[in-house]
Write an enzyme that holds these catalytic residues in place. Structure first.
Site, mmCIF file in Angstrom:
data_model
loop_
_atom_site.group_PDB
_atom_site.id
_atom_site.type_symbol
_atom_site.label_atom_id
_atom_site.label_comp_id
_atom_site.label_asym_id
_atom_site.label_seq_id
_atom_site.Cartn_x
_atom_site.Cartn_y
_atom_site.Cartn_z
ATOM 1 N N LYS A 1 -85.216 -54.393 -16.508
ATOM 2 C CA LYS A 1 -84.339 -55.436 -17.042
ATOM 3 C C LYS A 1 -85.182 -56.381 -17.864
ATOM 4 O O LYS A 1 -86.220 -56.849 -17.401
ATOM 5 C CB LYS A 1 -83.691 -56.212 -15.872
ATOM 6 N N LYS B 1 -90.243 -61.682 -11.789
ATOM 7 C CA LYS B 1 -89.095 -62.588 -11.793
ATOM 8 C C LYS B 1 -87.912 -61.954 -11.059
ATOM 9 O O LYS B 1 -87.256 -62.592 -10.252
ATOM 10 C CB LYS B 1 -88.718 -62.884 -13.249
ATOM 11 N N LYS C 1 -89.125 -55.196 -21.133
ATOM 12 C CA LYS C 1 -89.005 -56.129 -22.259
ATOM 13 C C LYS C 1 -89.047 -55.336 -23.545
ATOM 14 O O LYS C 1 -89.568 -54.213 -23.584
ATOM 15 C CB LYS C 1 -90.160 -57.144 -22.241
ATOM 16 N N THR D 1 -80.002 -69.778 -18.605
ATOM 17 C CA THR D 1 -81.423 -70.093 -18.398
ATOM 18 C C THR D 1 -81.612 -71.599 -18.227
ATOM 19 O O THR D 1 -82.274 -72.057 -17.288
ATOM 20 C CB THR D 1 -82.260 -69.559 -19.573
ATOM 21 N N ASN E 1 -81.859 -72.073 -27.263
ATOM 22 C CA ASN E 1 -80.883 -71.700 -26.238
ATOM 23 C C ASN E 1 -81.239 -72.324 -24.878
ATOM 24 O O ASN E 1 -80.410 -72.984 -24.248
ATOM 25 C CB ASN E 1 -80.873 -70.156 -26.168
HETATM 26 P P1 NAD Z 1 -84.558 -69.781 -29.000
HETATM 27 O O1 NAD Z 1 -84.920 -68.918 -30.117
HETATM 28 O O2 NAD Z 1 -83.113 -70.091 -28.781
HETATM 29 O O3 NAD Z 1 -85.305 -71.180 -29.126
HETATM 30 C C1 NAD Z 1 -86.665 -71.310 -29.316
HETATM 31 C C2 NAD Z 1 -86.908 -72.758 -29.707
HETATM 32 O O4 NAD Z 1 -88.306 -72.982 -29.805
HETATM 33 C C3 NAD Z 1 -86.318 -73.146 -31.055
HETATM 34 O O5 NAD Z 1 -85.819 -74.456 -30.978
HETATM 35 C C4 NAD Z 1 -87.521 -73.108 -31.990
HETATM 36 O O6 NAD Z 1 -87.361 -73.955 -33.106
HETATM 37 C C5 NAD Z 1 -88.585 -73.608 -31.046
HETATM 38 N N1 NAD Z 1 -89.932 -73.246 -31.457
HETATM 39 C C6 NAD Z 1 -90.379 -72.106 -32.009
HETATM 40 N N2 NAD Z 1 -91.702 -72.181 -32.268
HETATM 41 C C7 NAD Z 1 -92.090 -73.402 -31.831
HETATM 42 C C8 NAD Z 1 -93.314 -74.092 -31.789
HETATM 43 N N3 NAD Z 1 -94.428 -73.531 -32.269
HETATM 44 N N4 NAD Z 1 -93.329 -75.330 -31.253
HETATM 45 C C9 NAD Z 1 -92.200 -75.902 -30.769
HETATM 46 N N5 NAD Z 1 -91.016 -75.317 -30.785
HETATM 47 C C10 NAD Z 1 -90.960 -74.088 -31.312
HETATM 48 O O7 NAD Z 1 -85.236 -69.143 -27.702
HETATM 49 P P2 NAD Z 1 -84.846 -69.349 -26.198
HETATM 50 O O8 NAD Z 1 -83.946 -68.246 -25.807
HETATM 51 O O9 NAD Z 1 -84.460 -70.765 -25.955
HETATM 52 O O10 NAD Z 1 -86.259 -69.038 -25.497
HETATM 53 C C11 NAD Z 1 -87.269 -70.042 -25.372
HETATM 54 C C12 NAD Z 1 -88.241 -69.622 -24.290
HETATM 55 O O11 NAD Z 1 -87.520 -69.424 -23.083
HETATM 56 C C13 NAD Z 1 -88.983 -68.299 -24.556
HETATM 57 O O12 NAD Z 1 -90.264 -68.362 -23.992
HETATM 58 C C14 NAD Z 1 -88.154 -67.291 -23.801
HETATM 59 O O13 NAD Z 1 -88.907 -66.140 -23.456
HETATM 60 C C15 NAD Z 1 -87.780 -68.110 -22.603
HETATM 61 N N6 NAD Z 1 -86.605 -67.581 -21.913
HETATM 62 C C16 NAD Z 1 -85.387 -67.508 -22.525
HETATM 63 C C17 NAD Z 1 -84.314 -66.973 -21.823
HETATM 64 C C18 NAD Z 1 -82.932 -66.923 -22.402
HETATM 65 O O14 NAD Z 1 -82.022 -66.469 -21.701
HETATM 66 N N7 NAD Z 1 -82.688 -67.405 -23.610
HETATM 67 C C19 NAD Z 1 -84.508 -66.497 -20.529
HETATM 68 C C20 NAD Z 1 -85.765 -66.599 -19.933
HETATM 69 C C21 NAD Z 1 -86.811 -67.140 -20.651
#
Ligand code: NAD
Length: 429
Positions: A68, A92, A104, A188, A219
């Site tokens: 997953k 996780k 992944k 999340t 997100n």
């Molecule tokens: P996303 O693409 O929706 O958002 C990422 C955000 O980070 C954006 O606002 C972007 O502008 C910002 N960003 C990118 N580069 C950056 C930098 N150098 N400095 C500061 N901000 C920066 O992604 P997301 O889904 O919110 O995921 C963010 C983190 O959370 C990732 O590490 C992801 O693996 C983790 N995550 C997400 C989920 C999920 O369900 N969306 C689940 C588990 C973990």
């Protein structure tokens, strides 16, 4: 040479192994990803040219169930990054006691440079290339950085075309109309909020007296920031890839979210009777955000944001890792020495995969749940597992990260040993 991401991730495993009794066989098997696939995806671009993209899917371990894990679209995606993300997913899923292994995927690209049609061709091409490697009982996809429910919908549709049957359970995080779960889009951030709120209560840290900085307003980051602000926490700084904003008295996160939706950037707003005006705020860099004098720091962007170079400057008392791997193992040591409590990614951001599990269950049973039902189940799991991690940390006197790995390892070790090593092939028994 700098350590690979996977090697860095494995360092956490070694620390946890000191506190859990697990067979040598199980340890050996957890050191390597089970299967890694690298594919080339040809895409016809809008100008008629052909471009080849590199894509990946890694199944790290599937002892506890099908793989997953999300699919990431980013210029820095590499096999090493995907393997480490799959490693984290393994732990996780075990930590949250989900019947899944870890996987992944990703494609190396800057999604902002592609049109919507090009993105659709690429996403469908990715599924064409990996279709034999994934499936509802084998390996299930989900959104990650720069992938969203629209992309998950294309992927599920393409897989269904290949299979000649509707297969919603191959992908989670789909649009609700295509079999997605209520609450998955915000899961999340919502799950992280439940953990943060429950754990800060242990320190008698009252919301109104707690300042928070959130790096990454996507997100995950925007949802957790908004829920914290609604619960009375003072969210004083947020940022995205373009930079950040800071306002000492706190930011109106709901208004900023709306502004970002309309203008594609973030600005501090004050809203009264729904008329919003820009309020006084400081523009800060992402580096400045990380070292702000706040109570709670939430890295919610990308990995490796807090490193040996900047860890000494961190002033927050508590860090909740919403992003995957935002702190390197060297930085971890510095933060621990400074007495900072770090709540690890595999616990804090597990709300996404937990509701993905709920989505998979709903797809397979055909019975769909209300949002309140989803969130109640999510809260119960997130808070229960946080409490267990907290108790293990106290029992062994270890960091919360080590405690989370100990907890996950106990479950993984048991499963690996129960499954055995297929020695009978060798011994002829
Ligand atoms: P996303 O693409 O929706 O958002 C990422 C955000 O980070 C954006 O606002 C972007 O502008 C910002 N960003 C990118 N580069 C950056 C930098 N150098 N400095 C500061 N901000 C920066 O992604 P997301 O889904 O919110 O995921 C963010 C983190 O959370 C990732 O590490 C992801 O693996 C983790 N995550 C997400 C989920 C999920 O369900 N969306 C689940 C588990 C973990």
């Amino acid at each position: 040479m700098s350590k690979s991401l996977l090697a860095d991730a494995s360092t956490r495993l070694e620390e946890a192994l000191k506190y859990v009794s697990i067979s040598e066989d199980a340890i050996e098997r957890l050191k390597y990803p089970k299967a890694s696939l690298i594919v080339s995806i040809p895409v016809r671009m809008d100008d008629g040219s052909l471009k080849i993209f590199q894509g990946y899917r890694v199944r790290y371990d599937d002892t506890r169930g099908p793989g997953k894990g999300g699919v990431r679209y980013h210029p820095k995606v590499s096999i090493d990054e995907v393997q480490s993300l799959a490693f984290w997913m393994t732990f996780k899923c075990a930590l949250l006691d989900l019947p899944f292994g870890g996987a992944k995927g990703g494609i190396t690209l800057n999604p902002k440079e592609l049109s919507k049609q090009e993105l659709e061709r690429l996403s469908r091409g990715y599924i064409d290339a990996i279709a034999d490697f994934v499936g509802p009982d084998v390996d299930i996809l989900a959104p990650d950085v720069y992938t969203n429910e629209m992309i998950m919908g294309w992927m599920m549709d393409q897989y269904s075309i290949i299979q000649r049957k509707i297969s919603p359970a191959v992908v989670t995080g789909k649009p609700v109309m295509m079999g997605g779960s209520q609450g998955r889009d915000a899961a999340t951030g919502t799950g992280a909020f439940y953990v943060i709120h429950a754990m800060l209560a242990k320190f008698e840290q009252l919301p109104q007296k707690t300042t928070v900085a959130v790096q990454g307003f996507g997100n995950a980051g925007s949802v957790v920031a908004e829920l914290l602000a609604k619960a009375g926490y003072q969210v004083v700084a947020i940022s995205d890839s373009l930079g950040g904003i800071y306002a000492e008295k706190g930011l109106d996160i709901t208004a900023i979210k709306q502004y970002k939706l309309e203008h594609k950037n973030i600005s501090a707003l004050y809203c009264e009777n729904s008329v919003c005006s820009i309020v006084e705020h400081k523009v800060i860099t992402n580096e400045e955000l990380l070292s702000l004098d706040v109570d709670v720091l939430i890295p919610a962007a990308l990995e490796n944001q807090i490193t040996a170079e900047n860890a000494a400057q961190i002033q927050a008392k508590y860090i909740f890792e919403v992003a995957n791997g935002p702190i390197t193992s060297e930085a971890d040591k510095i933060l621990t020495a400074k007495g900072i409590y770090v709540f690890p990614d595999i616990l804090v951001n597990a709300g996404g995969v937990t509701v993905s599990y709920f989505e998979w269950v709903q797809n397979r049973s055909g019975l769909y749940w209300r949002l309140t039902e989803v969130n109640e189940r999510l809260k119960e799991r997130m808070v229960n597992e946080s409490e267990k991690v907290w108790s293990i940390a106290r029992e062994f006197g270890v960091s919360l990260r080590t405690a989370a790995y100990v907890h996950a390892l106990e479950r993984l070790g048991e499963a690996l040993d129960a499954k055995g090593t297929r020695d009978y092939y060798v011994n002829g028994k």
